[in-house]
Design a protein around this motif. Structure first.
Motif, PDB file in Angstrom:
ATOM      1  N   GLY A 295       0.816  -1.228   0.000  1.00  0.00           N
ATOM      2  CA  GLY A 295       0.000   0.000   0.000  1.00  0.00           C
ATOM      3  C   GLY A 295       0.846   1.274   0.000  1.00  0.00           C
ATOM      4  O   GLY A 295       0.553   2.223  -0.751  1.00  0.00           O
ATOM      5  N   THR A 296       1.900   1.282   0.799  1.00  0.00           N
ATOM      6  CA  THR A 296       2.778   2.468   0.892  1.00  0.00           C
ATOM      7  C   THR A 296       3.368   2.817  -0.475  1.00  0.00           C
ATOM      8  O   THR A 296       3.404   3.983  -0.877  1.00  0.00           O
ATOM      9  N   PHE A 297       3.833   1.784  -1.201  1.00  0.00           N
ATOM     10  CA  PHE A 297       4.479   2.051  -2.491  1.00  0.00           C
ATOM     11  C   PHE A 297       3.445   2.322  -3.587  1.00  0.00           C
ATOM     12  O   PHE A 297       3.755   2.994  -4.572  1.00  0.00           O
ATOM     13  N   LEU A 298       2.235   1.808  -3.414  1.00  0.00           N
ATOM     14  CA  LEU A 298       1.187   2.152  -4.402  1.00  0.00           C
ATOM     15  C   LEU A 298       0.952   3.668  -4.377  1.00  0.00           C
ATOM     16  O   LEU A 298       0.834   4.314  -5.420  1.00  0.00           O
ATOM     17  N   LYS A 299       0.909   4.220  -3.162  1.00  0.00           N
ATOM     18  CA  LYS A 299       0.650   5.656  -3.014  1.00  0.00           C
ATOM     19  C   LYS A 299       1.796   6.474  -3.615  1.00  0.00           C
ATOM     20  O   LYS A 299       1.557   7.435  -4.356  1.00  0.00           O
ATOM     21  N   SER A 300       3.042   6.086  -3.338  1.00  0.00           N
ATOM     22  CA  SER A 300       4.157   6.871  -3.882  1.00  0.00           C
ATOM     23  C   SER A 300       4.218   6.724  -5.410  1.00  0.00           C
ATOM     24  O   SER A 300       4.411   7.708  -6.121  1.00  0.00           O
ATOM     25  N   ALA A 301       4.014   5.502  -5.909  1.00  0.00           N
ATOM     26  CA  ALA A 301       4.122   5.284  -7.361  1.00  0.00           C
ATOM     27  C   ALA A 301       3.010   5.992  -8.120  1.00  0.00           C
ATOM     28  O   ALA A 301       3.183   6.378  -9.270  1.00  0.00           O
ATOM     29  N   SER A 302       1.848   6.177  -7.455  1.00  0.00           N
ATOM     30  CA  SER A 302       0.767   6.874  -8.160  1.00  0.00           C
ATOM     31  C   SER A 302       1.090   8.370  -8.249  1.00  0.00           C
ATOM     32  O   SER A 302       0.481   9.078  -9.043  1.00  0.00           O
ATOM     33  N   LYS A 303       2.076   8.838  -7.474  1.00  0.00           N
ATOM     34  CA  LYS A 303       2.569  10.219  -7.659  1.00  0.00           C
ATOM     35  C   LYS A 303       3.629  10.196  -8.759  1.00  0.00           C
ATOM     36  O   LYS A 303       3.321  10.454  -9.896  1.00  0.00           O
ATOM     37  N   ASP A 304       4.850   9.817  -8.411  1.00  0.00           N
ATOM     38  CA  ASP A 304       5.855   9.715  -9.481  1.00  0.00           C
ATOM     39  C   ASP A 304       7.095   8.958  -9.024  1.00  0.00           C
ATOM     40  O   ASP A 304       7.176   8.502  -7.881  1.00  0.00           O
ATOM     41  N   LEU A 305       8.072   8.874  -9.934  1.00  0.00           N
ATOM     42  CA  LEU A 305       9.303   8.115  -9.668  1.00  0.00           C
ATOM     43  C   LEU A 305      10.095   8.740  -8.519  1.00  0.00           C
ATOM     44  O   LEU A 305      10.592   8.031  -7.638  1.00  0.00           O
ATOM     45  N   GLU A 306      10.200  10.073  -8.535  1.00  0.00           N
ATOM     46  CA  GLU A 306      11.005  10.744  -7.511  1.00  0.00           C
ATOM     47  C   GLU A 306      10.457  10.448  -6.107  1.00  0.00           C
ATOM     48  O   GLU A 306      11.204  10.131  -5.183  1.00  0.00           O
ATOM     49  N   GLU A 307       9.136  10.543  -5.985  1.00  0.00           N
ATOM     50  CA  GLU A 307       8.470  10.271  -4.705  1.00  0.00           C
ATOM     51  C   GLU A 307       8.763   8.820  -4.259  1.00  0.00           C
ATOM     52  O   GLU A 307       8.987   8.560  -3.072  1.00  0.00           O
ATOM     53  N   THR A 308       8.765   7.897  -5.213  1.00  0.00           N
ATOM     54  CA  THR A 308       8.972   6.486  -4.877  1.00  0.00           C
ATOM     55  C   THR A 308      10.421   6.231  -4.464  1.00  0.00           C
ATOM     56  O   THR A 308      10.676   5.539  -3.466  1.00  0.00           O
ATOM     57  N   ILE A 309      11.352   6.826  -5.209  1.00  0.00           N
ATOM     58  CA  ILE A 309      12.777   6.679  -4.826  1.00  0.00           C
ATOM     59  C   ILE A 309      12.987   7.291  -3.437  1.00  0.00           C
ATOM     60  O   ILE A 309      13.639   6.699  -2.574  1.00  0.00           O
ATOM     61  N   ASN A 310      12.414   8.484  -3.214  1.00  0.00           N
ATOM     62  CA  ASN A 310      12.563   9.141  -1.902  1.00  0.00           C
ATOM     63  C   ASN A 310      12.016   8.268  -0.785  1.00  0.00           C
ATOM     64  O   ASN A 310      12.598   8.188   0.287  1.00  0.00           O
ATOM     65  N   LYS A 311      10.876   7.635  -1.037  1.00  0.00           N
ATOM     66  CA  LYS A 311      10.257   6.785  -0.007  1.00  0.00           C
ATOM     67  C   LYS A 311      11.186   5.617   0.330  1.00  0.00           C
ATOM     68  O   LYS A 311      11.395   5.294   1.509  1.00  0.00           O
ATOM     69  N   ILE A 312      11.745   4.981  -0.688  1.00  0.00           N
ATOM     70  CA  ILE A 312      12.645   3.840  -0.433  1.00  0.00           C
ATOM     71  C   ILE A 312      13.896   4.321   0.316  1.00  0.00           C
ATOM     72  O   ILE A 312      14.347   3.676   1.266  1.00  0.00           O
ATOM     73  N   GLN A 313      14.436   5.479  -0.103  1.00  0.00           N
ATOM     74  CA  GLN A 313      15.640   6.001   0.587  1.00  0.00           C
ATOM     75  C   GLN A 313      15.319   6.299   2.045  1.00  0.00           C
ATOM     76  O   GLN A 313      16.130   6.037   2.928  1.00  0.00           O
ATOM     77  N   GLU A 314      14.128   6.857   2.276  1.00  0.00           N
ATOM     78  CA  GLU A 314      13.709   7.169   3.659  1.00  0.00           C
ATOM     79  C   GLU A 314      13.683   5.882   4.509  1.00  0.00           C
ATOM     80  O   GLU A 314      14.186   5.846   5.622  1.00  0.00           O
ATOM     81  N   ILE A 315      13.123   4.825   3.941  1.00  0.00           N
ATOM     82  CA  ILE A 315      13.031   3.545   4.671  1.00  0.00           C
ATOM     83  C   ILE A 315      14.434   2.991   4.952  1.00  0.00           C
ATOM     84  O   ILE A 315      14.723   2.497   6.040  1.00  0.00           O
ATOM     85  N   LYS A 316      15.330   3.140   3.958  1.00  0.00           N
ATOM     86  CA  LYS A 316      16.717   2.681   4.137  1.00  0.00           C
ATOM     87  C   LYS A 316      17.396   3.444   5.267  1.00  0.00           C
ATOM     88  O   LYS A 316      18.096   2.855   6.089  1.00  0.00           O
ATOM     89  N   ILE A 317      17.204   4.769   5.296  1.00  0.00           N
ATOM     90  CA  ILE A 317      17.839   5.600   6.344  1.00  0.00           C
ATOM     91  C   ILE A 317      17.286   5.193   7.713  1.00  0.00           C
ATOM     92  O   ILE A 317      18.032   5.075   8.686  1.00  0.00           O
TER      93      ILE A 317
END
Ligand SMILES: Cc1cc2nc3c(=O)[nH]c(=O)nc-3n(C[C@H](O)[C@H](O)[C@H](O)COP(=O)(O)O)c2cc1C
Length: 342
Positions: A295-317
């Motif tokens: 669900g989390t990535f569905l929301k970011s991907a429905s915005k755009d690539l940058e939002e999705t990359i940022n979300k993954i980086q945030e989780i990594k940090i």
């Protein structure tokens, strides 16, 4: 123009409902009950914390899985392309949604094909296990794998979801033998997952004996497919029946515990209501190797690539900072870490 099959129109509804309605389970994942012990003197450098691992001969830069979601419509194709490009940039794993639409209508196969966006990632094909009772064979499984050049196949188990769908496929008898046959004959690893109600100790034993390579517990606490079916329901009785299951299922933390005990040598993936990198760290300390979110990535991907990359980086940090503050330098040590049960 691709024809709109019942399967693909259901997929459009799923995306809309997941994005705009409250589809959260009434339960929590249970991960909030656990804490790491804070270490004020970790004797580690944050930059040296190692998140890398290998699964099925693929190197991942972090133990993160974009869980199986979609395909079968032009909108789903766009979402899949964004998710795949983000997974490639960040070095995480990804699953495609059920590829039945692509098998039923070959002109929809393109909506699943993301290898060109993600040549290096650990990529999972996906089919509903119950289709093996509705004419699907090892050959269909191979076609799903070949369609997307996958490294492994995920078969999902979703008996309750099927029971709540007017068009549901509810003949689950004799399925274990067929799963076993796929495990024996398919040349790539077979993973079995739930879709948000968890895997019990009994089910884990059955699946381990069938020869699965991994189990994704997909426990309760996040996206609830009874809630999704409630919003799809065309009549009030079905909506009420679906609503009655809002608190159903084995919470993710408990499901990891049960699977770990029942099948100690099996690879475990954890999804279902994970919120952040700290939740992924807790799942690994409880016995999983990968933490997945849908669900989390569905929301970011429905915005755009940058939002999705940022979300993954945030989780990594978050994951890295969590390990640092708990004095844990790598994933092997994280597996051994003690959690405090609050
Ligand atoms: C829009 C959407 C579609 C999904 N479709 C599939 C699917 O086709 N196959 C599958 O195995 N799981 C599917 N799932 C379930 C997820 O992979 C995951 O197990 C579940 O949503 C729990 O994770 P979450 O709480 O982070 O969303 C889907 C989830 C979402 C949100």
């Amino acid at each position: 123009m691709a024809e709109v099959t019942p399967t693909s129109s259901r997929k459009s509804e799923h995306i809309r409902i997941n994005l705009y309605e409250d589809v959260q389970s009434g339960l929590t994942s249970g991960l909030e009950r656990f804490q790491f012990v804070h270490q004020a003197l970790p004797e580690l450098d944050l930059d040296a914390i190692d998140l890398t691992l290998s699964i099925f001969n693929k190197r991942l830069r972090a133990p993160i899985l974009i869980s199986s979601m979609t395909g079968g419509t032009p909108e789903a194709a766009k979402i899949n392309q964004v998710l795949a490009a983000a997974a490639q940039t960040t070095g995480v794993a990804m699953g495609l949604g059920s590829q039945r639409a692509g098998i039923e209508s070959p002109d929809l196969a393109n909506t699943f094909k993301v290898r060109s966006y993600a040549p290096d990632i650990l990529l999972f094909a996906n089919l509903g296990a119950v289709q093996l009772n509705y004419g699907y064979t090892v050959d269909h499984c191979q076609r799903a794998v070949d369609m997307i050049e996958a490294d492994a196949l995920i078969l999902h188990l979703n008996p309750l979801q099927e029971a709540l769908q007017p068009e549901g496929n509810t003949r689950f008898s004799g399925l274990l033998k067929k799963i076993e046959n796929v495990c024996t004959r398919l040349p790539v690893p077979v993973v079995v997952k739930e879709v948000g109600w968890g895997i019990s100790a009994q089910c884990a034993k059955q699946l381990a004996s069938a020869g699965v390579a991994a189990i994704d517990v997909a426990g309760a606490g996040g996206t609830s497919w009874s809630q999704v079916e409630k919003y799809r329901a065309q009549d009030e009785r079905l909506a009420r029946v679906a609503e009655a299951f809002r608190n159903w299922g084995i919470p993710t933390a408990e499901s990891i515990r049960q699977v770990r005990q029942a099948a100690p040598d099996l690879l475990i993936f954890a999804s279902g209501g994970l919120h952040d990198g700290i939740d992924i760290a807790k799942c690994i300390a409880l016995g999983a190797q990968l933490g997945g979110m849908a669900g989390t990535f569905l929301k970011s991907a429905s915005k755009d690539l940058e939002e999705t990359i940022n979300k993954i980086q945030e989780i990594k940090i978050e994951l890295q900072a969590c390990m640092f503050a708990a004095g844990i330098s790598d994933l092997a040590k994280l597996k051994q870490a003690k959690l405090v049960d609050l």
